[in-house]
Design an enzyme around this catalytic site. Structure first.
Site, PDB file in Angstrom:
ATOM      1  N   ASP A 119      41.452  32.464  32.816  1.00  0.00           N
ATOM      2  CA  ASP A 119      42.262  33.543  33.383  1.00  0.00           C
ATOM      3  C   ASP A 119      42.913  34.230  32.201  1.00  0.00           C
ATOM      4  O   ASP A 119      43.841  33.688  31.602  1.00  0.00           O
ATOM      5  CB  ASP A 119      43.299  32.951  34.349  1.00  0.00           C
ATOM      6  CG  ASP A 119      44.124  34.024  35.055  1.00  0.00           C
ATOM      7  OD1 ASP A 119      44.113  35.185  34.595  1.00  0.00           O
ATOM      8  OD2 ASP A 119      44.774  33.690  36.059  1.00  0.00           O
TER       9      ASP A 119
ATOM     10  N   ASP B 125      43.833  41.726  34.360  1.00  0.00           N
ATOM     11  CA  ASP B 125      44.067  40.332  34.775  1.00  0.00           C
ATOM     12  C   ASP B 125      42.779  39.830  35.417  1.00  0.00           C
ATOM     13  O   ASP B 125      42.464  40.184  36.554  1.00  0.00           O
ATOM     14  CB  ASP B 125      45.237  40.326  35.768  1.00  0.00           C
ATOM     15  CG  ASP B 125      45.615  38.925  36.211  1.00  0.00           C
ATOM     16  OD1 ASP B 125      45.035  37.950  35.701  1.00  0.00           O
ATOM     17  OD2 ASP B 125      46.493  38.819  37.096  1.00  0.00           O
TER      18      ASP B 125
ATOM     19  N   HIS C 151      47.824  29.356  46.461  1.00  0.00           N
ATOM     20  CA  HIS C 151      48.508  30.584  46.025  1.00  0.00           C
ATOM     21  C   HIS C 151      48.052  31.768  46.863  1.00  0.00           C
ATOM     22  O   HIS C 151      47.178  31.639  47.717  1.00  0.00           O
ATOM     23  CB  HIS C 151      48.289  30.834  44.525  1.00  0.00           C
ATOM     24  CG  HIS C 151      46.840  30.977  44.113  1.00  0.00           C
ATOM     25  ND1 HIS C 151      46.120  32.120  44.308  1.00  0.00           N
ATOM     26  CD2 HIS C 151      45.999  30.097  43.509  1.00  0.00           C
ATOM     27  CE1 HIS C 151      44.901  31.961  43.823  1.00  0.00           C
ATOM     28  NE2 HIS C 151      44.792  30.737  43.348  1.00  0.00           N
TER      29      HIS C 151
ATOM     30  N   HIS D   2      48.329  40.358  43.618  1.00  0.00           N
ATOM     31  CA  HIS D   2      49.638  40.949  43.313  1.00  0.00           C
ATOM     32  C   HIS D   2      49.383  42.348  42.786  1.00  0.00           C
ATOM     33  O   HIS D   2      48.276  42.672  42.351  1.00  0.00           O
ATOM     34  CB  HIS D   2      50.384  40.100  42.269  1.00  0.00           C
ATOM     35  CG  HIS D   2      49.529  39.716  41.082  1.00  0.00           C
ATOM     36  ND1 HIS D   2      49.319  40.547  40.011  1.00  0.00           N
ATOM     37  CD2 HIS D   2      48.788  38.602  40.824  1.00  0.00           C
ATOM     38  CE1 HIS D   2      48.512  39.946  39.137  1.00  0.00           C
ATOM     39  NE2 HIS D   2      48.165  38.773  39.622  1.00  0.00           N
TER      40      HIS D   2
ATOM     41  N   HIS E  12      52.346  40.944  36.896  1.00  0.00           N
ATOM     42  CA  HIS E  12      52.789  40.880  38.298  1.00  0.00           C
ATOM     43  C   HIS E  12      53.676  42.111  38.470  1.00  0.00           C
ATOM     44  O   HIS E  12      54.868  42.059  38.209  1.00  0.00           O
ATOM     45  CB  HIS E  12      53.555  39.588  38.582  1.00  0.00           C
ATOM     46  CG  HIS E  12      52.676  38.379  38.506  1.00  0.00           C
ATOM     47  ND1 HIS E  12      53.141  37.105  38.605  1.00  0.00           N
ATOM     48  CD2 HIS E  12      51.323  38.261  38.360  1.00  0.00           C
ATOM     49  CE1 HIS E  12      52.127  36.247  38.508  1.00  0.00           C
ATOM     50  NE2 HIS E  12      51.017  36.936  38.353  1.00  0.00           N
TER      51      HIS E  12
ATOM     52  N   TYR F 247      40.885  24.549  44.545  1.00  0.00           N
ATOM     53  CA  TYR F 247      41.268  23.592  43.513  1.00  0.00           C
ATOM     54  C   TYR F 247      41.225  22.197  44.118  1.00  0.00           C
ATOM     55  O   TYR F 247      41.995  21.887  45.032  1.00  0.00           O
ATOM     56  CB  TYR F 247      42.667  23.914  42.990  1.00  0.00           C
ATOM     57  CG  TYR F 247      42.799  25.383  42.655  1.00  0.00           C
ATOM     58  CD1 TYR F 247      42.404  25.871  41.416  1.00  0.00           C
ATOM     59  CD2 TYR F 247      43.249  26.302  43.617  1.00  0.00           C
ATOM     60  CE1 TYR F 247      42.474  27.225  41.119  1.00  0.00           C
ATOM     61  CE2 TYR F 247      43.329  27.657  43.338  1.00  0.00           C
ATOM     62  CZ  TYR F 247      42.941  28.114  42.084  1.00  0.00           C
ATOM     63  OH  TYR F 247      43.004  29.458  41.805  1.00  0.00           O
TER      64      TYR F 247
ATOM     65  N   ARG G 137      38.458  29.872  40.372  1.00  0.00           N
ATOM     66  CA  ARG G 137      39.114  31.105  40.821  1.00  0.00           C
ATOM     67  C   ARG G 137      38.280  32.266  40.304  1.00  0.00           C
ATOM     68  O   ARG G 137      37.698  32.187  39.221  1.00  0.00           O
ATOM     69  CB  ARG G 137      40.551  31.181  40.271  1.00  0.00           C
ATOM     70  CG  ARG G 137      41.277  32.481  40.609  1.00  0.00           C
ATOM     71  CD  ARG G 137      42.798  32.434  40.397  1.00  0.00           C
ATOM     72  NE  ARG G 137      43.225  32.273  39.033  1.00  0.00           N
ATOM     73  CZ  ARG G 137      43.671  31.151  38.507  1.00  0.00           C
ATOM     74  NH1 ARG G 137      43.751  30.062  39.244  1.00  0.00           N
ATOM     75  NH2 ARG G 137      44.036  31.092  37.245  1.00  0.00           N
TER      76      ARG G 137
HETATM   77  N1  GLY Z   1      47.232  35.637  35.328  1.00  0.00           N
HETATM   78  C1  GLY Z   1      48.270  35.578  36.249  1.00  0.00           C
HETATM   79  C2  GLY Z   1      47.780  35.760  37.599  1.00  0.00           C
HETATM   80  O1  GLY Z   1      46.596  35.708  37.839  1.00  0.00           O
HETATM   81  O2  GLY Z   1      48.526  36.029  38.497  1.00  0.00           O
HETATM   82 MN    MN Z   2      46.552  37.640  38.804  1.00  0.00          MN
HETATM   83 MN    MN Z   3      45.065  36.041  36.418  1.00  0.00          MN
END
Ligand code: GLY
Ligand code: MN
Ligand code: MN
Length: 435
Positions: A255, A266, A345, A349, A356, A383, A401
């Site tokens: 990530d 991101d 999660h 976002h 974020h 996960y 992910r």
């Molecule tokens: N890299 C932070 C997120 O995926 O929210």
């Molecule tokens: Mn993210």
């Molecule tokens: Mn991310």
């Protein structure tokens, strides 16, 4: 970009009105150790309004002020300091290059700002972000209050600036999207390079180095600390130690996003360390990919913020039942939140100057509707740590992910990180081409 910043200030000033004053401090320099500083990162709100990259600065907006609506306090030119630490714009640069109507040395702010505050009824300021500046501002206001017995005017209303400003920041202009695409391009190059370089026996940080090389080469910073987690480390959501050896037959979750001119990308990709998915890995991977595609499909003007999450949860829960990871009826498992054990999660976002990013997700308790110009991530995952009771053993130690950056358009969406492979066979082909 100059016009762009002027336009942003104009939009903000329209919201503030002629009896208001807005005050935005720059981020302060943070010490890393002894006389070494952390890399300086400008405050995102300040950057959005000014484009000014120096510390020790304060922007003031006073709509309709005859002597200039945009005032910038900043450091004075200082040849000796500039020899050691780099160039400064100074007051002349603030006006000529950054569009300030009026500029003063930052050292004069105690003398000047109270006089400006006296002229306005409403102070727009974001409390609680820059603690030192909060105190100074209250000090100036109290100073005016004390004088007010002698007939001086005191502003009587404090309004939080972030609410107005963040509503503007939520909708990206064409210039902002261009920057976000540059950030995305660098991140894509980094992820591709990481996939090509990856071999069993390497350390996670060696893969991180491949990412950073492409980011820097493209004139970017990292938007946040990169997560490079092999095997079980992929199940640690904010894993950043990146110091373990990559094992044959494990997956690697990366990530990592680049930041260009302050704008973040991101991206998450998960791929086999040795270049070939095993059968159980493939089963889970295809499930996460199906969930991600369903979620991206739900990013449409008129749909609401939670639609992509609902779509992802539906696909993931059904799939986990099929694979024997969850037991029961999908509808009930969704209602009870049973999927949260392996998908804990949210699905995304807002994305922009902050990874974020700012902007409300709800309006009056209702999920916000998507509108053109918004940019968000879509990032479902699964996960499954080791010893997950009731889960077939072949799925243990697997964290997956898949994350892309998505822009809401008039007719649907655009995946601005879409050029990075994510179909399993495309990942395998890319990795094989590097052997
Ligand atoms: N890299 C932070 C997120 O995926 O929210
Ligand atoms: Mn993210
Ligand atoms: Mn991310």
């Amino acid at each position: 970009m100059d016009k762009e910043f002027a336009k942003r200030r104009k939009n903000l000033m329209r919201m503030i009105g002629h009896d208001g004053i807005a005050i935005l401090p720059a981020a302060s320099v943070k010490i890393r150790n002894r006389d070494v500083e952390f890399d300086y990162r400008q405050d995102s709100d300040f950057m959005y309004v000014t484009g000014f990259q120096e510390p020790e600065a304060v922007a003031v907006l006073m709509p309709g002020r005859a002597h200039g609506q945009y005032i910038l306090f900043c450091r004075e030119r200082d040849l000796e300091m500039e020899t050691w630490n780099g160039l400064r714009a100074g007051q002349e640069g603030a006006m000529n290059d950054f569009g300030a109507d009026d500029a003063f040395p930052i050292g004069d702010i105690d003398e000047i700002l109270p006089g400006l505050l006296e002229q306005r009824e409403r102070v727009f300021y974001t409390m609680g972000v820059h603690a030192d500046f909060d105190h100074r501002l209250l000090g100036w206001v109290n100073q005016i209050r004390e004088k007010s017995r002698g007939g001086t005017h005191t502003p009587h209303e404090f309004i939080s600036l972030d609410h107005l400003l963040h509503e503007l920041r939520l909708f990206k202009t064409g210039a902002e999207i261009k920057h976000m695409k540059r950030a995305a391009k660098a991140a894509i190059a980094g992820h591709q390079r990481a996939m090509r370089a990856c071999q069993p026996g390497m350390y996670e940080y060696q893969i991180e180095a491949e990412l950073l090389y492409e980011f820097k080469k493209a004139g970017c910073e990292t938007a946040y600390p990169s997560i490079v987690g092999g095997g079980a480390n992929g199940c640690i959501l904010h894993y950043t130690d990146n110091n373990q050896v990559l094992q044959d037959k494990d997956l690697l979750l990366i990530d990592a996003g680049a930041e260009y001119c302050g704008y973040a990308s991101d991206i998450t990709r998960t791929f086999p360390v040795n270049g070939e998915f095993t059968e159980p890995q493939l089963e889970l991977y295809e499930l996460v990919l199906d969930a991600q595609l369903a979620a991206i499909n739900a990013v449409q003007p008129g749909n609401h913020w939670n639609d992509p999450h609902d779509a992802a949860v539906k696909v993931l829960t059904r799939g986990m039942v099929k694979l024997g990871i969850l037991k029961g009826r999908p509808a009930k498992l969704i209602k009870d939140g049973a999927y949260r054990k392996y998908y804990m999660h949210r699905t995304g976002h807002w994305l922009g100057l902050d990874v974020h990013d700012v902007g409300d997700y709800k309006i009056e308790d209702q999920w916000r509707l998507f509108e053109p110009g918004m940019v968000l991530t879509v990032e479902p995952g699964i996960y499954i740590p080791s010893k997950s009771r009731g889960v077939p053993k072949r799925y243990w130690n697997t964290g997956i992910r898949i994350e892309d950056d998505v822009r809401v358009t008039r007719n649907g969406n655009e995946v601005i990180t879409g050029a990075l492979v994510k179909e399993p066979q495309d990942i395998e082909a890319l990795m094989a081409s590097a052997q």
